[in-house]
Design a protein around this motif. Sequence first.
Motif, PDB file in Angstrom:
ATOM      1  N   HIS A  32       0.838  -1.201   0.000  1.00 22.75           N
ATOM      2  CA  HIS A  32       0.000   0.000   0.000  1.00 22.75           C
ATOM      3  C   HIS A  32       0.870   1.248   0.000  1.00 22.75           C
ATOM      4  N   THR A  87      -5.642   8.054 -11.173  1.00 16.76           N
ATOM      5  CA  THR A  87      -6.848   7.418 -10.642  1.00 16.76           C
ATOM      6  C   THR A  87      -6.994   6.001 -11.194  1.00 16.76           C
ATOM      7  N   TYR A  90      -4.227   3.628  -9.869  1.00 16.14           N
ATOM      8  CA  TYR A  90      -4.436   3.211  -8.483  1.00 16.14           C
ATOM      9  C   TYR A  90      -5.525   2.143  -8.378  1.00 16.14           C
ATOM     10  N   VAL A  91      -6.605   2.330  -9.119  1.00 24.01           N
ATOM     11  CA  VAL A  91      -7.689   1.349  -9.057  1.00 24.01           C
ATOM     12  C   VAL A  91      -7.206  -0.014  -9.522  1.00 24.01           C
ATOM     13  N   SER A  94      -4.871  -1.491  -6.850  1.00 20.95           N
ATOM     14  CA  SER A  94      -5.614  -1.979  -5.683  1.00 20.95           C
ATOM     15  C   SER A  94      -6.301  -3.295  -5.981  1.00 20.95           C
ATOM     16  N   ASN A  95      -6.947  -3.342  -7.140  1.00 18.58           N
ATOM     17  CA  ASN A  95      -7.668  -4.568  -7.476  1.00 18.58           C
ATOM     18  C   ASN A  95      -6.736  -5.764  -7.583  1.00 18.58           C
ATOM     19  N   ASP A  99      -6.397  -5.710  -2.779  1.00 24.34           N
ATOM     20  CA  ASP A  99      -7.656  -6.316  -2.345  1.00 24.34           C
ATOM     21  C   ASP A  99      -7.553  -7.805  -2.005  1.00 24.34           C
ATOM     22  N   ALA A 102      -5.763  -8.245   1.350  1.00 28.36           N
ATOM     23  CA  ALA A 102      -6.571  -7.676   2.434  1.00 28.36           C
ATOM     24  C   ALA A 102      -7.725  -8.613   2.777  1.00 28.36           C
TER      25      ALA A 102
END
Lengths: 127, 538
Positions: A32, A87, A90-91, A94-95, A99, A102
């Motif tokens: 992260h 943007t 980052y998406v 994260s995916n 994710d 996590a």
Amino acid sequence: MGNDARTQDAAASVDFEEVQATQQFKDLRKRHRSFVFPMAIGFLLWYFAYVILAAYAVDFMSTKVWGNINVGIIMGLLQFVTTFAITGWYVSYSNRRLDPIAAEIRHGIEGHDYDKSGNSALGGGAK
Amino acid sequence: MITIPAAVDVAALKDTTLLNMGIFALFVAVTMVIVLRASRNNKTAADYYAAGRSFTGSQNGTAIAGDYLSAASFLGITGAIAVNGYDGFMYSIGFLVAWLVALLLVAELLRNTGKFTMADVLSFRLRQRPVRIAAAISTLAVCFFYLLAQMAGAGSLISLLLGISDWGGQALVIIVVGALMIMYVLIGGMKGTTWVQIIKAILLIAGAAVMTLWVLAIYGFNLSSLLGGAVDAANNPAVLNPGLQYGKTETSKLDFMSLGLALVLGTAALPHVLMRFYTVPTAKEARKSVVWSIWLIGLFYIFTLVLGYGAAALVGADTIKGAPGGVNSAAPLLAFHLGGPLLLGFISAVAFATILAVVAGLTITAAASFAHDIYANVIAKGRADADTEVKVARRTVVVIGILAILGGILANGQNVAFLVALAFAVAASANLPTIIYSLFWRRFTTQGATWSMYGGLASAVILIALSPVVSGTATSMIKGANFAVFPLSNPGIVSIPLAFLLGWLGTVLDKRQEDRGKQAEMEVRSLTGVGAEKAVEH
């Protein structure tokens, strides 16, 4: 309904310091931070470079590039482009990278892997 | 194919009063029905403050755009570009880039660790009472500044549309707007308010899109000719270059930096934006909301560039400045020029709706903060039941509504984008350092939090009070007095670094240690969403 932001039941007896010390959690935190910190510094530097140029390099920003469109307007519009690009980046990061790990840790906690008593409860495999 | 009146006849606007009021009344009626329907099952505190966490990411993202694209964005930025040229565009860029701070550093982590308010997150691992009180006070202060700006916008807009230029008439209109807003929030709670935001965002973006395409069509979809038109109308090629407003002196350049800093760091610390992240069920939906709102907001700000230069080219800066409502009237005047009374009526109704919806969002945030943080957690020490808490929140709504009406009457006539920038500076100074430190710095302590929040809040507010905004120039709020010892009109460049410094200093000088377990819990929760993801896990 149980959809409060902090429902206590699943996490009440969890030893969070134990979770925090696991390699898996350290990995998540590292993934992260190694993305968001450099990215935040990068876009802030680029934004402030733009602001400083607009204030102190008026001649440069006023240079006409195409018709009446000057460097200032192009750089301003590029700020929009980079914002949209970061943007999207980052998406997707994260995916792919955040994710799944996590969710794994979350399932571990909800499956009582980290309860304070030290021994895993029987419900561990329920999830 | 399009008939364009040669010049905008401001006096002719008065003939359209009835039409404008009709369109606005229709909007109020439709949204009121929706609010009433949405509020049928408002039972718990989570329903009232967080809309039962029932909204999807895209719905919430649209509502965030609705909350964010306030009268400041639409009226203020368009006016600033029309009159000050390139320097006005700076607002658009700062307001948009700021969303990356929210997306990367704040939104999801905050969604995972809080319940209803910003103070929930800030006091999570620190001592509850002092941090909660500080966070609630700064929430109330930021909301108040933001409310001032919106109410001032309402005053300008009305003076233009209804041709009411006397002080009493404008005050009456501000009272009507305030009263309507109180009704929305009392009846609808967060769910009703969110629906009003969604409807308003769609209308605003659609309206701006139509006007943008129209302006571009006049110039053959050639941005360069549009800019040329603005240069010709102003008879000054400098409108395309930075520096027209802020480039005059070294002090004004510094002011520009200060504005830029406040804009980019303010968004992620605005309590009414933060509170929106609690209306979605998960952190993933919170991320989706931010992405959705970045696209909508970015698109809208690209429109403002065309609308601002369009107003400069087609209406003219002098006509705008001379119209009732001044700089803020650029967008409505452009609408009148393009589409006559009907488009003016539509755009004005949208602008009204914008003010109404944003004011409602701010009010519910301030009320939630007072009822949840100060009343339930500090005065009643957590023993208040949810019903009493919601009752207190509703009463607070009425008090805040009245304060906003009074403040709006006082601030009437200022450029709204500029007033909003002050709210951003206060938010970035008082809230952002503590949000960042408590999410990312393990050692951060209660003393650091209170020093940073009170220090940031006090320095920002005091510097504004001592700035040319309040006294010393022809456009100041208090005329005839001069106690402006601070030369910049935006305090951000001083107060934001100071607040970060105080947070660090308060922490390293603090002899008390915070609870290690709580820090671990907050970090694990913020990154994994444990406990906050129940709704989708089961």
